[in-house]
Design a protein around this motif. Structure first.
Motif, PDB file in Angstrom:
ATOM      1  N   LEU A 254      92.285  30.266  -9.710  1.00 19.16           N
ATOM      2  CA  LEU A 254      91.916  29.177 -10.608  1.00 19.16           C
ATOM      3  C   LEU A 254      92.705  27.918 -10.270  1.00 19.16           C
ATOM      4  O   LEU A 254      93.915  27.977 -10.061  1.00 19.16           O
ATOM      5  CB  LEU A 254      92.205  29.568 -12.061  1.00 19.16           C
ATOM      6  CG  LEU A 254      91.481  30.785 -12.602  1.00 19.16           C
ATOM      7  CD1 LEU A 254      92.062  31.192 -13.949  1.00 19.16           C
ATOM      8  CD2 LEU A 254      89.996  30.510 -12.715  1.00 19.16           C
ATOM      9  N   GLU A 255      92.003  26.791 -10.234  1.00 19.47           N
ATOM     10  CA  GLU A 255      92.667  25.499 -10.064  1.00 19.47           C
ATOM     11  C   GLU A 255      93.272  25.101 -11.406  1.00 19.47           C
ATOM     12  O   GLU A 255      92.655  25.291 -12.457  1.00 19.47           O
ATOM     13  CB  GLU A 255      91.660  24.433  -9.636  1.00 19.47           C
ATOM     14  CG  GLU A 255      91.081  24.653  -8.263  1.00 19.47           C
ATOM     15  CD  GLU A 255      92.044  24.294  -7.142  1.00 19.47           C
ATOM     16  OE1 GLU A 255      92.914  23.421  -7.360  1.00 19.47           O
ATOM     17  OE2 GLU A 255      91.928  24.896  -6.070  1.00 19.47           O
ATOM     18  N   VAL A 256      94.463  24.548 -11.375  1.00 17.27           N
ATOM     19  CA  VAL A 256      95.159  24.116 -12.589  1.00 17.27           C
ATOM     20  C   VAL A 256      95.535  22.650 -12.429  1.00 17.27           C
ATOM     21  O   VAL A 256      96.040  22.248 -11.387  1.00 17.27           O
ATOM     22  CB  VAL A 256      96.437  24.955 -12.814  1.00 17.27           C
ATOM     23  CG1 VAL A 256      97.206  24.452 -14.010  1.00 17.27           C
ATOM     24  CG2 VAL A 256      96.101  26.423 -12.958  1.00 17.27           C
ATOM     25  N   LEU A 257      95.264  21.862 -13.468  1.00 16.87           N
ATOM     26  CA  LEU A 257      95.670  20.461 -13.474  1.00 16.87           C
ATOM     27  C   LEU A 257      96.348  20.171 -14.805  1.00 16.87           C
ATOM     28  O   LEU A 257      95.805  20.477 -15.866  1.00 16.87           O
ATOM     29  CB  LEU A 257      94.471  19.538 -13.284  1.00 16.87           C
ATOM     30  CG  LEU A 257      94.787  18.044 -13.205  1.00 16.87           C
ATOM     31  CD1 LEU A 257      95.705  17.725 -12.038  1.00 16.87           C
ATOM     32  CD2 LEU A 257      93.503  17.239 -13.091  1.00 16.87           C
ATOM     33  N   VAL A 258      97.560  19.605 -14.734  1.00 17.05           N
ATOM     34  CA  VAL A 258      98.349  19.279 -15.928  1.00 17.05           C
ATOM     35  C   VAL A 258      98.673  17.787 -15.890  1.00 17.05           C
ATOM     36  O   VAL A 258      99.138  17.279 -14.869  1.00 17.05           O
ATOM     37  CB  VAL A 258      99.673  20.086 -15.957  1.00 17.05           C
ATOM     38  CG1 VAL A 258     100.503  19.729 -17.182  1.00 17.05           C
ATOM     39  CG2 VAL A 258      99.408  21.578 -15.893  1.00 17.05           C
ATOM     40  N   VAL A 259      98.398  17.095 -16.996  1.00 19.49           N
ATOM     41  CA  VAL A 259      98.705  15.664 -17.101  1.00 19.49           C
ATOM     42  C   VAL A 259      99.540  15.456 -18.362  1.00 19.49           C
ATOM     43  O   VAL A 259      99.156  15.893 -19.441  1.00 19.49           O
ATOM     44  CB  VAL A 259      97.420  14.814 -17.166  1.00 19.49           C
ATOM     45  CG1 VAL A 259      97.771  13.333 -17.290  1.00 19.49           C
ATOM     46  CG2 VAL A 259      96.539  15.059 -15.949  1.00 19.49           C
ATOM     47  N   LEU A 260     100.686  14.802 -18.187  1.00 20.97           N
ATOM     48  CA  LEU A 260     101.580  14.530 -19.311  1.00 20.97           C
ATOM     49  C   LEU A 260     101.536  13.051 -19.680  1.00 20.97           C
ATOM     50  O   LEU A 260     101.363  12.189 -18.816  1.00 20.97           O
ATOM     51  CB  LEU A 260     103.024  14.889 -18.959  1.00 20.97           C
ATOM     52  CG  LEU A 260     103.303  16.324 -18.561  1.00 20.97           C
ATOM     53  CD1 LEU A 260     104.768  16.474 -18.208  1.00 20.97           C
ATOM     54  CD2 LEU A 260     102.931  17.276 -19.660  1.00 20.97           C
TER      55      LEU A 260
END
Length: 105
Positions: free
Chosen positions: A11-17
């Motif tokens: 699974l691709e994971v993208l996190v934006v803070l």
């Protein structure tokens, strides 16, 4: 009976803070990258990665890694959104009194 897949789908994971007042960004990002996330070039506080552990475990991992990273630095506020695979974006706010992320509903 269907045979269960031997290997979990990656699974691709993208996190934006959305971090305000962050001190020592290098310390924070060193922790996050040590735990397997990559800094997304050209984006502020955006990180990507891959997971083979399924969505529930991946979500718990994301929350824990970024919680620990924030515990090492000073900041004013932190909001986070992330996406795992094709799942919808999930939004969280960091509560500095409990040192935990709480889901925004």
């Amino acid at each position: 009976m269907e045979e269960k897949q031997q290997q979990e789908e990656e699974l691709e994971v993208l996190v934006v803070l959305e971090l305000k007042g962050l001190q020592n960004q290098d310390i924070f990002e060193k922790h996050v990258t040590k735990e397997g996330f990559k800094i997304v070039e050209g984006e502020k506080f955006a990180y990507s990665g891959k997971s083979t552990t399924g969505t529930f475990s991946t979500k718990a991992y994301i929350l824990e890694i970024f919680r620990k990273g924030l515990s090492k630095v000073e900041f004013e506020t932190c909001g986070m959104i992330f996406q795992i695979g094709d799942m919808p974006w999930q939004a969280y706010k960091f509560d500095k009194t409990t040192n935990e992320f709480n889901e925004v509903k």
